[in-house]
Structure formats: C-alpha cells, structure tokens
Scaffold this motif. Structure first.
Motif, PDB file in Angstrom:
ATOM      1  N   MET A 177      30.850  48.656  77.867  1.00 46.29           N
ATOM      2  CA  MET A 177      31.706  49.039  79.072  1.00 46.29           C
ATOM      3  C   MET A 177      33.352  48.809  79.324  1.00 46.29           C
ATOM      4  N   LYS A 178      33.655  47.993  78.472  1.00 43.39           N
ATOM      5  CA  LYS A 178      35.048  48.210  78.663  1.00 43.39           C
ATOM      6  C   LYS A 178      35.656  48.593  76.774  1.00 43.39           C
ATOM      7  N   ALA A 179      35.042  49.553  76.555  1.00 46.37           N
ATOM      8  CA  ALA A 179      35.282  50.518  75.351  1.00 46.37           C
ATOM      9  C   ALA A 179      35.885  51.488  76.168  1.00 46.37           C
ATOM     10  N   PHE A 180      34.544  52.393  77.521  1.00 41.17           N
ATOM     11  CA  PHE A 180      34.392  53.532  78.153  1.00 41.17           C
ATOM     12  C   PHE A 180      34.426  53.116  79.604  1.00 41.17           C
ATOM     13  N   PRO A 181      35.413  52.957  79.869  1.00 39.85           N
ATOM     14  CA  PRO A 181      35.680  52.605  81.452  1.00 39.85           C
ATOM     15  C   PRO A 181      35.306  53.626  82.816  1.00 39.85           C
ATOM     16  N   ASP A 182      35.582  54.677  81.710  1.00 42.55           N
ATOM     17  CA  ASP A 182      36.125  56.118  82.552  1.00 42.55           C
ATOM     18  C   ASP A 182      35.021  57.037  82.682  1.00 42.55           C
ATOM     19  N   ASN A 183      33.694  56.884  81.749  1.00 42.98           N
ATOM     20  CA  ASN A 183      32.595  58.012  82.211  1.00 42.98           C
ATOM     21  C   ASN A 183      31.634  57.128  83.027  1.00 42.98           C
ATOM     22  N   ALA A 184      31.372  57.395  84.135  1.00 42.04           N
ATOM     23  CA  ALA A 184      30.753  57.156  84.729  1.00 42.04           C
ATOM     24  C   ALA A 184      29.051  56.895  84.581  1.00 42.04           C
ATOM     25  N   GLU A 185      27.926  58.184  83.861  1.00 41.02           N
ATOM     26  CA  GLU A 185      26.924  57.856  83.821  1.00 41.02           C
ATOM     27  C   GLU A 185      26.791  56.509  82.651  1.00 41.02           C
ATOM     28  N   LEU A 186      27.984  56.651  81.445  1.00 41.87           N
ATOM     29  CA  LEU A 186      27.911  55.165  80.672  1.00 41.87           C
ATOM     30  C   LEU A 186      27.844  54.121  81.620  1.00 41.87           C
ATOM     31  N   GLN A 187      28.361  53.666  82.189  1.00 38.60           N
ATOM     32  CA  GLN A 187      28.747  52.581  83.593  1.00 38.60           C
ATOM     33  C   GLN A 187      27.530  51.875  84.057  1.00 38.60           C
ATOM     34  N   GLU A 188      27.157  53.623  84.375  1.00 37.77           N
ATOM     35  CA  GLU A 188      25.716  53.598  85.338  1.00 37.77           C
ATOM     36  C   GLU A 188      24.652  52.505  84.529  1.00 37.77           C
ATOM     37  N   SER A 189      24.561  53.387  83.644  1.00 38.55           N
ATOM     38  CA  SER A 189      23.119  53.177  82.652  1.00 38.55           C
ATOM     39  C   SER A 189      23.765  51.571  82.386  1.00 38.55           C
ATOM     40  N   CYS A 190      24.650  50.673  81.883  1.00 40.06           N
ATOM     41  CA  CYS A 190      24.824  49.591  81.269  1.00 40.06           C
ATOM     42  C   CYS A 190      25.434  48.825  82.687  1.00 40.06           C
ATOM     43  N   CYS A 191      25.500  49.318  83.454  1.00 43.42           N
ATOM     44  CA  CYS A 191      24.448  47.940  84.943  1.00 43.42           C
ATOM     45  C   CYS A 191      23.354  48.144  85.048  1.00 43.42           C
ATOM     46  N   SER A 192      22.883  49.113  84.983  1.00 45.70           N
ATOM     47  CA  SER A 192      21.369  49.253  85.211  1.00 45.70           C
ATOM     48  C   SER A 192      20.537  48.381  84.316  1.00 45.70           C
ATOM     49  N   ALA A 193      21.166  48.698  83.197  1.00 45.72           N
ATOM     50  CA  ALA A 193      20.688  47.639  81.660  1.00 45.72           C
ATOM     51  C   ALA A 193      20.997  45.901  82.174  1.00 45.72           C
ATOM     52  N   LEU A 194      22.441  45.828  83.056  1.00 47.35           N
ATOM     53  CA  LEU A 194      22.090  43.912  82.962  1.00 47.35           C
ATOM     54  C   LEU A 194      21.516  43.785  84.381  1.00 47.35           C
ATOM     55  N   ALA A 195      21.451  44.866  84.675  1.00 40.68           N
ATOM     56  CA  ALA A 195      20.462  44.095  86.658  1.00 40.68           C
ATOM     57  C   ALA A 195      18.908  43.981  86.052  1.00 40.68           C
ATOM     58  N   ASN A 196      17.598  44.460  84.422  1.00 38.91           N
ATOM     59  CA  ASN A 196      16.797  44.539  84.454  1.00 38.91           C
ATOM     60  C   ASN A 196      17.364  43.476  83.680  1.00 38.91           C
ATOM     61  N   LEU A 197      17.622  42.994  82.886  1.00 37.97           N
ATOM     62  CA  LEU A 197      17.259  41.795  81.649  1.00 37.97           C
ATOM     63  C   LEU A 197      17.817  40.710  82.730  1.00 37.97           C
ATOM     64  N   THR A 198      16.638  39.491  81.901  1.00 37.51           N
ATOM     65  CA  THR A 198      16.376  38.387  82.597  1.00 37.51           C
ATOM     66  C   THR A 198      16.823  37.405  82.314  1.00 37.51           C
ATOM     67  N   SER A 199      17.966  37.914  81.739  1.00 37.06           N
ATOM     68  CA  SER A 199      19.220  36.077  80.468  1.00 37.06           C
ATOM     69  C   SER A 199      20.477  36.955  81.583  1.00 37.06           C
ATOM     70  N   LYS A 200      20.665  35.644  82.657  1.00 38.31           N
ATOM     71  CA  LYS A 200      21.444  36.707  83.878  1.00 38.31           C
ATOM     72  C   LYS A 200      22.715  34.845  83.339  1.00 38.31           C
ATOM     73  N   VAL A 201      22.353  34.737  82.627  1.00 34.95           N
ATOM     74  CA  VAL A 201      23.425  33.685  81.931  1.00 34.95           C
ATOM     75  C   VAL A 201      23.796  33.975  81.139  1.00 34.95           C
ATOM     76  N   VAL A 202      23.428  34.810  79.694  1.00 26.35           N
ATOM     77  CA  VAL A 202      24.025  35.346  78.875  1.00 26.35           C
ATOM     78  C   VAL A 202      24.666  36.083  80.037  1.00 26.35           C
ATOM     79  N   VAL A 203      24.325  37.793  80.679  1.00 28.45           N
ATOM     80  CA  VAL A 203      25.405  38.601  81.579  1.00 28.45           C
ATOM     81  C   VAL A 203      26.411  37.621  81.509  1.00 28.45           C
ATOM     82  N   PHE A 204      25.986  36.387  82.235  1.00 26.89           N
ATOM     83  CA  PHE A 204      26.903  35.732  82.803  1.00 26.89           C
ATOM     84  C   PHE A 204      28.244  35.455  81.646  1.00 26.89           C
ATOM     85  N   GLN A 205      27.375  34.543  81.294  1.00 23.01           N
ATOM     86  CA  GLN A 205      28.569  33.954  80.148  1.00 23.01           C
ATOM     87  C   GLN A 205      29.309  35.344  79.026  1.00 23.01           C
TER      88      GLN A 205
END
Length: 221
Positions: free
Chosen positions: A112-140
């Motif tokens: 996400m940090k390396a490709f900030p200008d691509n909306a499709e990529l950002q959406e996929s990454c946000c979707s993955a983070l939303a569905n992964l259960t390891s919230k503490v790792v996402v936060f950290q």
C-alpha cells in the motif's frame, strides 16, 4: 503430497491458480512475489528521491530523464497478487491463517505504501486487511495509517472507501486502547467517515461506518 490447484476465472486477469485447502504453496508464492515487487519499488523510490535531491542541488533538469526515473514510473503495480490475497482472505479461516503465517500482513501494508496511487490495488489491500482475523498484527504493522492514506488519496472510490471502512471497523478497539495518538487518529477517522455519508457504499461498508461512529460515540459518552 501432490500439489493441488484449481483454475478460477479472475476478472481481467484471466484464469489464475488458487490454492486448495490441502496446499498453501500458492498463497506463499503470491506473498513472495509481492514482496519482491515491493522491494524493487521501494529501492526505485529511494533511488528516485536520491536523484531528485542531486538534481535539485545541481539544478540539473536533465537528471529527470535518466533510467531510474523511467523504470520507476514503468513498474507495474502487482494487481493480481493483491486481488488473490483479498480473495483468499474472504474465503475461510484456513487462508487467513496461511496468509498470516507467511507474513502476508506486513507485505500487504508495505505494498500500500509502495503503490499509493493505484485505487484498485489499494482496494484489494484494504479488503484483505478487513477480512484477516489477526487484527493486532495489522495494527502493529502500520495498517491503520496505510488505510487512512488510501481513503484520503482515493476519496471518491466507493469500493475502496467501503473496504477501508470495513478494515477500520475491526481495528477500532485497538485504535481506541493502544494507539498513542488515538485522539488525533480518531479525529481523522471521524472526518473521513463523515466524507462518505453521501456515497453509495456497499452494505458492509455502510454497516462498518455506522459501527465506527457508534464506537466513537460510546467512547465520548
């Protein structure tokens, strides 16, 4: 055991190999590919900034035409790998565990940090983070600021905003209790959520926005 795979139709990317439950090798392969691309993009960005600094000091406008600049701008964003991880993260617990096991979360955030200008990529990454259960790792791993930057950079992209809100909703307890700058972070989240109120968010995105506002209201009560 023999490696098992199955062909799935994947939008404009055509057929891709999706790992069966008996084999997480395809998940690991996608994460490894993503890591390599991100490392290259990061190296290019560092070199690019170095060339810019040199060019500014020397007042050399021609430096902008060198190979490093051209290569950096031609580096294709890893849309397929990010789409795969988003799909796997939605499927079941098995894939969520495998993605986390192979350090997929920090790789997603760095992407996400390396490709900030691509909306499709950002959406996929946000979707993955939303569905992964390891919230503490996402936060950290810096998932919250990465999500907020995506929302700010692509403020009119409904799919991205919806996925980002879903991701933030699951991270709210951590933001409220563990973020050293929680007051500022929550203020920023409140502003971004407010900006989505007139958008046709997905059903899950709308519910996530409502949940975020509810949690913030409870904290302020």
């Amino acid at each position: 055991s023999a490696s098992n795979s199955k062909n799935f139709s994947w939008g404009s990317h055509g057929a891709v190999q999706v790992a069966q439950r008996s084999n997480g090798a395809a998940v690991k392969s996608a994460i490894d590919e993503l890591q390599k691309i991100v490392e290259e993009a990061t190296a290019m960005a560092t070199a690019l900034q170095g060339r810019k600094d040199v060019a500014e000091e020397a007042k050399d406008d021609d430096a902008k035409d060198d190979d490093v600049f051209q290569h950096h701008h031609s580096l294709a964003p890893p849309l397929q790998q990010c789409s795969l991880l988003a799909q796997w993260a939605r499927v079941d617990v098995y894939y969520k565990v495998v993605i986390t096991k192979y350090h997929g979360i920090p790789v997603i955030v760095r992407t996400m940090k390396a490709f900030p200008d691509n909306a499709e990529l950002q959406e996929s990454c946000c979707s993955a983070l939303a569905n992964l259960t390891s919230k503490v790792v996402v936060f950290q791993e810096g998932g919250v600021p990465a999500i907020l930057e995506a929302m700010k950079a692509h403020s009119r992209c409904i799919r991205l905003q919806s996925s980002a809100l879903e991701a933030l909703s699951g991270l709210m307890p951590l933001i409220q209790n563990l973020d050293e700058n929680s007051k500022q972070t929550l203020k920023e989240i409140s502003t971004l959520v407010e900006q989505t109120k007139d958008m046709y968010l997905t059903e899950n995105g709308r519910k996530a926005a409502e949940n975020i506002l509810e949690l913030m209201g409870e904290q302020n009560a």
